[in-house]
Design a protein around this motif. Structure first.
Motif, PDB file in Angstrom:
ATOM      1  N   VAL A 166       0.859  -1.185   0.000  1.00 41.87           N
ATOM      2  CA  VAL A 166       0.000   0.000   0.000  1.00 41.87           C
ATOM      3  C   VAL A 166       0.895   1.234   0.000  1.00 41.87           C
ATOM      4  O   VAL A 166       1.710   1.426   0.908  1.00 41.87           O
ATOM      5  CB  VAL A 166      -0.934   0.012   1.227  1.00 41.87           C
ATOM      6  CG1 VAL A 166      -1.685   1.341   1.317  1.00 41.87           C
ATOM      7  CG2 VAL A 166      -1.917  -1.148   1.165  1.00 41.87           C
ATOM      8  N   ASP A 167       0.771   2.049  -1.056  1.00 37.85           N
ATOM      9  CA  ASP A 167       1.500   3.308  -1.169  1.00 37.85           C
ATOM     10  C   ASP A 167       0.494   4.345  -1.656  1.00 37.85           C
ATOM     11  O   ASP A 167       0.517   4.788  -2.792  1.00 37.85           O
ATOM     12  CB  ASP A 167       2.667   3.151  -2.143  1.00 37.85           C
ATOM     13  CG  ASP A 167       3.548   4.395  -2.191  1.00 37.85           C
ATOM     14  OD1 ASP A 167       3.333   5.315  -1.388  1.00 37.85           O
ATOM     15  OD2 ASP A 167       4.451   4.446  -3.056  1.00 37.85           O
ATOM     16  N   ASN A 168      -0.409   4.721  -0.739  1.00 42.92           N
ATOM     17  CA  ASN A 168      -1.626   5.444  -1.109  1.00 42.92           C
ATOM     18  C   ASN A 168      -1.651   6.859  -0.547  1.00 42.92           C
ATOM     19  O   ASN A 168      -2.688   7.349  -0.112  1.00 42.92           O
ATOM     20  CB  ASN A 168      -2.854   4.660  -0.626  1.00 42.92           C
ATOM     21  CG  ASN A 168      -4.081   4.939  -1.460  1.00 42.92           C
ATOM     22  OD1 ASN A 168      -4.017   4.865  -2.675  1.00 42.92           O
ATOM     23  ND2 ASN A 168      -5.195   5.255  -0.808  1.00 42.92           N
ATOM     24  N   GLY A 169      -0.495   7.507  -0.557  1.00 45.50           N
ATOM     25  CA  GLY A 169      -0.440   8.874  -0.050  1.00 45.50           C
ATOM     26  C   GLY A 169      -0.841   8.930   1.404  1.00 45.50           C
ATOM     27  O   GLY A 169      -0.360   8.163   2.230  1.00 45.50           O
ATOM     28  N   SER A 170      -1.730   9.833   1.735  1.00 44.31           N
ATOM     29  CA  SER A 170      -2.226   9.951   3.112  1.00 44.31           C
ATOM     30  C   SER A 170      -3.621   9.363   3.246  1.00 44.31           C
ATOM     31  O   SER A 170      -4.291   9.571   4.269  1.00 44.31           O
ATOM     32  CB  SER A 170      -2.226  11.420   3.547  1.00 44.31           C
ATOM     33  OG  SER A 170      -3.053  12.200   2.686  1.00 44.31           O
ATOM     34  N   ASP A 171      -4.070   8.603   2.246  1.00 39.89           N
ATOM     35  CA  ASP A 171      -5.441   8.115   2.211  1.00 39.89           C
ATOM     36  C   ASP A 171      -5.521   6.643   2.630  1.00 39.89           C
ATOM     37  O   ASP A 171      -4.522   6.016   2.969  1.00 39.89           O
ATOM     38  CB  ASP A 171      -6.038   8.337   0.829  1.00 39.89           C
ATOM     39  CG  ASP A 171      -6.133   9.824   0.488  1.00 39.89           C
ATOM     40  OD1 ASP A 171      -6.707  10.572   1.298  1.00 39.89           O
ATOM     41  OD2 ASP A 171      -5.616  10.226  -0.574  1.00 39.89           O
ATOM     42  N   THR A 172      -6.726   6.076   2.572  1.00 40.83           N
ATOM     43  CA  THR A 172      -7.008   4.774   3.163  1.00 40.83           C
ATOM     44  C   THR A 172      -7.375   3.741   2.112  1.00 40.83           C
ATOM     45  O   THR A 172      -8.193   4.012   1.227  1.00 40.83           O
ATOM     46  CB  THR A 172      -8.158   4.892   4.193  1.00 40.83           C
ATOM     47  OG1 THR A 172      -7.761   5.782   5.235  1.00 40.83           O
ATOM     48  CG2 THR A 172      -8.492   3.534   4.805  1.00 40.83           C
ATOM     49  N   VAL A 173      -6.777   2.564   2.230  1.00 40.36           N
ATOM     50  CA  VAL A 173      -7.194   1.378   1.488  1.00 40.36           C
ATOM     51  C   VAL A 173      -7.948   0.477   2.464  1.00 40.36           C
ATOM     52  O   VAL A 173      -7.401   0.071   3.495  1.00 40.36           O
ATOM     53  CB  VAL A 173      -5.993   0.620   0.903  1.00 40.36           C
ATOM     54  CG1 VAL A 173      -6.445  -0.691   0.259  1.00 40.36           C
ATOM     55  CG2 VAL A 173      -5.257   1.495  -0.123  1.00 40.36           C
ATOM     56  N   THR A 174      -9.210   0.170   2.163  1.00 43.48           N
ATOM     57  CA  THR A 174     -10.066  -0.597   3.062  1.00 43.48           C
ATOM     58  C   THR A 174     -10.288  -2.001   2.513  1.00 43.48           C
ATOM     59  O   THR A 174     -10.736  -2.171   1.379  1.00 43.48           O
ATOM     60  CB  THR A 174     -11.424   0.102   3.243  1.00 43.48           C
ATOM     61  OG1 THR A 174     -11.212   1.405   3.798  1.00 43.48           O
ATOM     62  CG2 THR A 174     -12.321  -0.695   4.182  1.00 43.48           C
ATOM     63  N   LEU A 175      -9.984  -3.015   3.340  1.00 41.41           N
ATOM     64  CA  LEU A 175     -10.245  -4.393   2.944  1.00 41.41           C
ATOM     65  C   LEU A 175     -11.729  -4.695   3.107  1.00 41.41           C
ATOM     66  O   LEU A 175     -12.351  -4.292   4.086  1.00 41.41           O
ATOM     67  CB  LEU A 175      -9.451  -5.370   3.820  1.00 41.41           C
ATOM     68  CG  LEU A 175      -7.932  -5.217   3.862  1.00 41.41           C
ATOM     69  CD1 LEU A 175      -7.326  -6.343   4.687  1.00 41.41           C
ATOM     70  CD2 LEU A 175      -7.336  -5.184   2.473  1.00 41.41           C
ATOM     71  N   THR A 176     -12.287  -5.430   2.139  1.00 41.49           N
ATOM     72  CA  THR A 176     -13.684  -5.848   2.250  1.00 41.49           C
ATOM     73  C   THR A 176     -13.811  -7.349   2.486  1.00 41.49           C
ATOM     74  O   THR A 176     -14.906  -7.828   2.746  1.00 41.49           O
ATOM     75  CB  THR A 176     -14.489  -5.450   1.005  1.00 41.49           C
ATOM     76  OG1 THR A 176     -14.005  -6.178  -0.118  1.00 41.49           O
ATOM     77  CG2 THR A 176     -14.375  -3.951   0.752  1.00 41.49           C
TER      78      THR A 176
END
Length: 463
Positions: A166-176
Motif C-alpha cells: 500500500v502506497d496510497n499517499g495519506s489516504d485509506t485502502v479498506t479491505l472488504t
C-alpha cells in the motif's frame, strides 16, 4: 503512422510494421493482433477491447490511455510494461502477464476470466475488485495500491498474493474480505484498514519468510494480521523517521516474528503459540529492538498470551514498552507462564485490565503493576509478586475486581502487597468450593472499599 479507430475481424492478422498511434479505440473481435519485435509500440489513445481473438504484445512498452476491457480471447504481455490510463476490466478470456510491469491508473475489476499478474509489479490506483467465478494468479509478483483518495481492496474468494503493498499517499485502502500473502507485505504510505477482515501470512510450502514493513498505518477492527502455522523468521520493521503503526497481530503454532527495527502496535497482539523475538537475528545475539504499545487506533492496546511457553516474547535487551499516558489490557490464558518482556519497561506495568485465566496455573510477575481498569483472577489461578518490593495498585474509582484465585507473595515480604487507591472499590471473591479467593498483604488508601466473599487475607491488612 496513425489511425482513428481499428477493428480486427475474423481470420485477420495484423503485423505492426512500424510505430502506430491509434487515436481512437482498438477493438478485437476475432483473429490475431501481433506486434512485431522491432521495438516499435502500438499506442492506443482510446480504449482497448478484446471480445475474442488474441493480442500479443511486442518488445516495447504498451500504452492504453483509456479503458482496457477483456471480455473473451487472449492478451499475452511481454517483458515490457503495460500502462493503462483508465479502468482494467476482465469478464472473460485470459490475460497472461510476463516480467513487464502492469500499471493501471483506474480500477482493477475482475468478474470472470483468468488473470496472471506481472511477475514483477502490478500497480492499481483506483481500487481492486474480484467477484464471481474467476482465476487470479500472482505469478511471484507484487500487487501495489498506489493511488490517492480512499479506495477499497475487494479480493474476492481465496485470493493468494505473493506480495502486497500500500502506497496510497495519506489516504485509506479498506479491505472488504480476507486474503493470503505468501511473501512480503508493505504499508509504505497511507492507511490499510482491515475492518473485520484478515491478512494471513501464509507458508506456501517454500518456507520463505515474509518481510512486513509498516511506515504508514494499519487499523484493525475485528480483523488481524495472522501468521499461519509454521510461518517462521518473519521480519517486522518500520523504517520511517516517525515510525509506522501496526494493528492487530496474531501468531500461531510454529510461527515467529523477528523485530528488526523498533515498531509500534496499536491493537492486540495475540500469541496462540510461536514466538516474538525482540532481536534482529534469529536465535538471538543481534541488536535488541522494542515493541511500543500505543493508542493511535484503539483506546487500550492489548496482549493476549494463549500460548503455554514461558519465553513466548523473548530477546535480551528488547522490551514491550508502553507509550506515555497509555494503559493496555493484558490476558494470560495458557499454562504456567512467567511474564517476560511484556512487563519490563517503566511504563509496561501501566495496565487497564489484567485477566488471568491460565488453566489453573500461575503467572509470575517481574514488576509492579498499576491497574486502571479491572483485575480478574479466575478460579484456580494465581499471580505471584515474587520480585523485590512488588505491588499491584488498583487505581480506578468505583472499580469492580474479581479474585476467585490467589494473589501470593512467595518472598513473604511485607513490602509486596495489593494497594487500593481508588475510592468506592469492590473486590469480589468466590463462594465456589475449592476457590481460594485470597489476597496476601493488602493496603487500603481509599474510602468505601468493599470486600465481598473474599475467603482469606493471608498476610497483613493495613488501613
Amino acid at each position: 503512422n496513425w489511425c482513428p479507430i481499428a477493428t480486427v475481424a475474423t481470420g485477420e492478422t495484423v503485423l505492426k510494421p512500424s510505430e502506430v498511434d491509434i487515436v481512437g479505440d482498438l477493438t478485437i473481435n476475432e483473429g490475431e493482433f501481433d506486434q512485431d519485435t522491432n521495438g516499435n509500440p502500438v499506442d492506443v489513445k482510446g480504449g482497448l477491447t478484446l471480445s475474442g481473438g488474441t493480442f500479443t504484445a511486442g518488445s516495447d512498452n504498451q500504452d492504453v490511455d483509456g479503458k482496457f476491457s477483456l471480455n473473451s480471447g487472449t492478451y499475452t504481455a511481454s517483458g515490457n510494461d503495460l500502462d493503462v490510463g483508465g479502468d482494467f476490466e476482465i469478464s472473460g478470456g485470459t490475460f497472461t502477464g510476463k516480467s513487464g510491469d502492469v500499471d493501471i491508473e483506474g480500477k482493477f475489476d475482475q468478474t470472470g476470466g483468468s488473470f496472471t499478474a506481472s511477475s514483477n509489479l502490478t500497480q492499481v490506483a483506483g481500487g481492486f475488485s474480484r467477484s464471481g467465478s474467476n482465476t487470479f494468479t500472482s505469478n511471484d509478483g507484487t500487487v501495489e495500491l498506489d493511488g490517492s483518495g480512499n479506495v477499497d481492496f475487494s479480493p474476492g474468494s481465496a485470493l493468494q498474493l505473493d506480495g502486497f503493498e500500500v502506497d496510497n499517499g495519506s489516504d485509506t485502502v479498506t479491505l472488504t474480505s480476507s486474503f493470503f500473502v505468501d511473501d512480503d507485505l508493505d504499508v509504505s504510505n497511507g492507511t490499510l484498514a482491515f475492518g473485520s477482515n484478515n491478512i494471513r501470512l501464509n507458508d506456501d510450502g517454500t518456507n520463505d519468510a515474509s518481510d512486513v514493513t509498516v511506515d504508514g498505518t494499519m487499523t484493525t477492527g475485528l480483523g488481524s494480521l495472522i501468521l499461519q502455522n509454521g510461518k517462521t523468521a518473519n521480519d517486522f520493521s518500520s523504517s520511517s523517521a516517525d515510525g509506522g503503526v501496526f494493528g492487530d497481530i496474531t501468531v500461531n503454532s510454529g510461527s515467529e516474528i523477528i523485530v528488526s527495527q523498533d515498531i509500534t502496535v496499536s491493537g492486540t497482539i495475540t500469541m496462540n503459540d510461536g514466538q516474538i523475538e525482540l532481536d534482529d537475528t534469529e536465535g538471538g545475539g543481534g541488536t535488541a529492538h522494542d515493541i511500543t504499545l500505543d493508542d493511535d487506533n484503539v483506546t487500550h492496546p492489548a496482549i493476549v498470551r494463549n500460548a503455554e511457553s514461558a519465553d513466548i516474547i523473548t530477546g535480551a535487551g528488547g522490551i514491550v514498552d508502553v507509550a506515555t499516558d497509555v494503559t493496555y489490557n493484558l490476558t494470560y490464558a495458557g499454562d504456567t507462564q512467567t511474564a517476560t518482556q511484556e512487563l519490563q519497561s517503566g511504563n509496561a506495568g501501566n495496565l487497564n485490565n489484567l485477566t488471568i485465566d491460565n488453566d489453573g496455573d500461575q503467572v509470575d510477575a517481574p514488576a509492579s503493576l498499576s491497574i486502571a481498569g479491572t483485575l480478574d483472577i479466575k478460579s484456580g489461578n494465581t499471580i505471584d509478586l515474587d520480585g523485590a518490593n512488588e505491588t499491584i495498585t488498583l487505581t480506578a474509582t468505583g472499580g469492580s475486581h474479581t479474585v476467585a484465585g490467589d494473589v501470593i507473595n512467595s518472598n513473604s515480604s511485607i513490602d509486596e502487597f495489593v494497594k487500593i487507591t481508588g475510592d468506592n472499590t469492590e473486590i469480589t471473591g468466590s463462594t465456589t468450593d475449592g476457590d481460594n479467593a485470597a489476597l496476601d498483604n493488602v493496603e487500603v488508601s481509599a474510602s468505601n472499599v468493599t470486600f465481598t466473599n473474599l475467603q482469606d487475607i493471608t498476610g497483613n491488612l493495613n488501613i
